[in-house]
Scaffold this motif. Structure first.
Motif, PDB file in Angstrom:
ATOM      1  N   ARG A   1      -0.628   5.690  -7.958  1.00 32.55           N
ATOM      2  CA  ARG A   1      -0.399   4.710  -6.677  1.00 32.55           C
ATOM      3  C   ARG A   1      -0.699   3.560  -7.031  1.00 32.55           C
ATOM      4  O   ARG A   1      -0.167   2.334  -6.775  1.00 32.55           O
ATOM      5  CB  ARG A   1      -1.512   5.152  -5.990  1.00 32.55           C
ATOM      6  N   GLU A   2      -1.738   2.981  -8.099  1.00 35.00           N
ATOM      7  CA  GLU A   2      -1.936   1.614  -8.511  1.00 35.00           C
ATOM      8  C   GLU A   2      -0.578   1.125  -9.303  1.00 35.00           C
ATOM      9  O   GLU A   2      -0.539  -0.337  -8.942  1.00 35.00           O
ATOM     10  CB  GLU A   2      -2.905   1.648  -9.769  1.00 35.00           C
ATOM     11  N   ASP A   3       0.173   1.882  -9.811  1.00 35.66           N
ATOM     12  CA  ASP A   3       1.439   1.161 -10.447  1.00 35.66           C
ATOM     13  C   ASP A   3       2.454   0.834  -9.354  1.00 35.66           C
ATOM     14  O   ASP A   3       3.407  -0.028  -9.369  1.00 35.66           O
ATOM     15  CB  ASP A   3       1.863   2.275 -11.316  1.00 35.66           C
ATOM     16  N   LEU A   4       2.414   1.470  -8.105  1.00 43.19           N
ATOM     17  CA  LEU A   4       3.504   1.384  -7.137  1.00 43.19           C
ATOM     18  C   LEU A   4       3.135  -0.070  -6.357  1.00 43.19           C
ATOM     19  O   LEU A   4       4.076  -0.856  -6.061  1.00 43.19           O
ATOM     20  CB  LEU A   4       3.408   2.621  -6.153  1.00 43.19           C
ATOM     21  N   ILE A   5       1.818  -0.228  -6.285  1.00 45.86           N
ATOM     22  CA  ILE A   5       1.337  -1.688  -5.462  1.00 45.86           C
ATOM     23  C   ILE A   5       1.745  -2.632  -6.423  1.00 45.86           C
ATOM     24  O   ILE A   5       1.663  -2.888  -7.423  1.00 45.86           O
ATOM     25  CB  ILE A   5      -0.037  -1.533  -5.235  1.00 45.86           C
TER      26      ILE A   5
ATOM     27  N   GLU B   1       0.829  -1.376  -0.145  1.00 42.51           N
ATOM     28  CA  GLU B   1      -0.005  -0.015  -0.040  1.00 42.51           C
ATOM     29  C   GLU B   1       0.956   1.163  -0.053  1.00 42.51           C
ATOM     30  O   GLU B   1       1.861   1.249   0.409  1.00 42.51           O
ATOM     31  CB  GLU B   1      -1.256   0.000   1.282  1.00 42.51           C
ATOM     32  N   ALA B   2       0.319   2.197  -0.555  1.00 40.08           N
ATOM     33  CA  ALA B   2       1.004   3.459  -0.673  1.00 40.08           C
ATOM     34  C   ALA B   2       0.023   4.719  -0.715  1.00 40.08           C
ATOM     35  O   ALA B   2      -1.109   4.506  -1.323  1.00 40.08           O
ATOM     36  CB  ALA B   2       2.018   3.686  -1.875  1.00 40.08           C
TER      37      ALA B   2
ATOM     38  N   THR C   1       0.095  10.923  -1.228  1.00 41.58           N
ATOM     39  CA  THR C   1       1.162  11.829  -1.199  1.00 41.58           C
ATOM     40  C   THR C   1       2.265  11.440  -1.718  1.00 41.58           C
ATOM     41  O   THR C   1       3.122  12.045  -2.325  1.00 41.58           O
ATOM     42  CB  THR C   1       1.028  12.121   0.490  1.00 41.58           C
ATOM     43  N   PHE C   2       2.483  10.192  -1.354  1.00 40.11           N
ATOM     44  CA  PHE C   2       3.805   9.530  -1.661  1.00 40.11           C
ATOM     45  C   PHE C   2       3.962   9.353  -3.417  1.00 40.11           C
ATOM     46  O   PHE C   2       4.965   9.813  -4.035  1.00 40.11           O
ATOM     47  CB  PHE C   2       4.336   8.244  -1.306  1.00 40.11           C
ATOM     48  N   ALA C   3       2.965   8.740  -3.933  1.00 41.14           N
ATOM     49  CA  ALA C   3       2.775   8.705  -5.327  1.00 41.14           C
ATOM     50  C   ALA C   3       2.776   9.850  -5.889  1.00 41.14           C
ATOM     51  O   ALA C   3       3.528  10.157  -7.176  1.00 41.14           O
ATOM     52  CB  ALA C   3       1.250   7.970  -5.587  1.00 41.14           C
TER      53      ALA C   3
END
Length: 532
Positions: free
Chosen positions: A54-58, A41-42, A45-47
């Motif tokens: 954010r979906e690409d980070l997970i 999870e992220a 703010t970080f994304a």
């Protein structure tokens, strides 16, 4: 606050708290990762900060967002602290934004142990150090503006005092950064000196900027007699044959200066009894698309190379020793069968069986000798590839009829070439017999061939049992046979393709394959058109 309000997420006034909104609108970045660094999870703010949805980070790895140096620091410093103390605080790292920009940050984390079916989770807080510095500057500006309203003397004193404090803070931050940089450098050097692999980092001109102790030891082995130090061009570095000095443009460091990245280049360092074999791998370092140098790794493979050579010698010696008695056995069997009319029929039949099996055993011994001999010596002469293909199809026809396999020729009536017809016929026979052999329940084998001014190509495809990706990776390894062929009891020892590859490469060509389990296989041979 009552238990009911606390459990339902209500404030004392009864208003519901949106914890998800609080999580995503927090001024700090938050990450939740598994023990292996995978991001579970992220927050937004970080994304937004690193410019990535954010979906690409997970599902990605936290380490992939850090530069190489910070990856090492996080792996060797932060993760052990989480494993032992379950937390760490104020670790200075850089994150890589979507466009490759380095973003300074301070991270703190704590680990929540696994519980039941829930795995252990690392909760990481990310403070944007860049924004923090901007905020401090804005605060200093606001204080200075307020002080201007005071008396001239008090204002001047306050300005001087503030400047002194700012200088002290900058000096403190600089000292901390310097200490952190030295700590990271010491940690990196310790890690590099621990591994049993020579590691060298060179700049774009080939000058060594970082070398571990193992690599310095390797370089000393390659020094000319009496030399204390030398450039790479003066080191005693030889090719795979152990005697031919590598030309300057083929030496590992020089190749990296030319912008090359490569894997498993076999070289020999030094001479005489102290000579050692090394497998060299190099990767270029890029920063914003510009070549910044390379990292080279030197692995000692002397034991492996010697073991392979010993195995080859053993196979060659055993095969050679087997050939002489086999030839004698076959001679006496032929001699006995010349008087077949004077011996009982059952004896003659047994002798013919013994002769056939002796011939098969002699063929196997010949294959072992060919495989152990390595690259074939060839004698190119004018030839017709179509004639060679037709001859191979004629030889394969009886076996194809037994397996109910349809042979389909698809090549012109003439294909004049300049090659070794005996060796290339051996390649065609191997590929064609494999195609028929591995189509035991019928099917179709197609033989195609064509030429261009630069290349001669022939292709043998079948609709047989095929191979998995793992089997394809091993198909040109000596004695390799797929699990499917072993289960089906298809005869063979796994040398035909190795011999074929040696012959094709001796012609300066390539042999490749495409296959899918249960769908069949396509072998493609490409040879250069030359000497016609």
């Amino acid at each position: 606050m009552s238990d009911t309000a606390a459990g339902s997420g209500l404030t004392p006034s009864g208003a519901a708290l949106d914890y998800e909104e609080l999580f995503h609108t927090s001024p700090s970045g938050y990450l939740v990762t598994l023990e292996d660094g995978s991001i579970a999870e992220a927050n937004a703010t970080f994304a937004n900060w690193i410019g990535c949805p954010r979906e690409d980070l997970i599902g990605t790895s936290l380490l992939s967002l850090l530069p190489v140096g910070d990856r090492i620091v996080y792996s060797t410093h932060a993760l052990p602290q989480l494993g032992v103390g379950r937390s760490f605080a104020e670790l200075a790292v850089d994150f890589l934004s979507a466009d490759g920009t380095r973003l300074p940050a301070l991270i703190s984390a704590n680990r929540q142990p696994a519980e039941g079916s829930r795995p252990a989770m690392d909760r990481i807080v990310v403070f944007n150090a860049h924004e923090r510095r901007l905020y401090e500057r804005e605060l200093v500006t606001a204080l200075r503006a307020a002080e201007q309203a005071e008396a001239a003397r008090a204002s001047a004193e306050a300005v001087v005092l503030e400047k002194q404090r700012a200088l002290q803070e900058k000096d403190r931050i600089l000292q901390e950064s310097l200490a952190e940089s030295r700590r990271k450098e010491s940690l990196l050097q310790t890690v590099l000196n621990t591994v049993e692999v020579g590691v060298s980092v060179v700049d774009e001109a080939g000058n060594a900027i970082l070398t571990n102790s193992r690599q310095r030891f390797i370089n000393r082995r390659a020094l000319p007699p009496g030399a204390v130090e030398a450039d790479e061009c003066d080191l005693l570095i030889y090719g795979p044959d152990r005697t031919t000095p590598l030309p300057p443009e083929m030496r590992p460091v020089r190749r990296t200066v030319l912008g090359q990245s490569f894997s498993d280049q076999l070289v020999w360092f030094g001479c005489g009894d102290a000579q050692r074999a090394f497998s060299v791998t190099a990767r270029s370092v890029q920063r914003q698309g510009d070549f910044q140098g390379s990292v080279l790794a030197f692995s000692d493979v002397t034991g492996l190379v010697n073991a392979v050579a010993a195995k080859e010698d053993f196979v060659a010696n055993v095969s050679h020793e087997l050939r002489t008695p086999l030839t004698s056995i076959m001679g006496y069997l032929d001699l006995a069968l010349e008087d077949e009319d004077q011996i009982p029929a059952y004896v003659a039949a047994s002798l013919r069986v013994a002769l056939r099996n002796s011939e098969k055993l002699l063929e196997l011994v010949s294959d072992l000798l060919s495989a152990a001999a390595g690259p074939s010596s060839i004698e190119r002469v004018p030839a017709d590839l179509s004639e060679l293909l037709n001859s191979a199809l004629t030889s394969a026809a009886p076996r194809a009829e037994i397996n109910k396999v349809q042979l389909v020729p698809d090549f012109p009536a003439e294909l004049p070439v300049f090659l070794d017809p005996q060796r290339i016929s051996q390649v065609i026979d191997n590929l064609l017999s494999n195609a028929v052999k591995y189509s035991p329940d019928g099917g179709k084998v197609t033989v195609r061939a064509w030429s261009t001014p630069e290349t001669l190509t022939f292709e043998i495809s079948d609709t047989g049992i095929g191979m998995t990706q793992a089997e394809q990776a091993e198909v040109f390894t000596k004695f390799f046979r797929s699990g499917t062929s072993r289960k089906a009891a298809i005869p063979g020892v796994g040398l035909g393709l190795v011999i074929s590859k040696n012959i094709v490469e001796a012609h300066g060509g390539t042999i490749t394959l495409q296959s899918e389990a249960g769908e069949g296989t396509v072998f493609t041979v490409r040879l250069p058109m030359q000497g016609q």
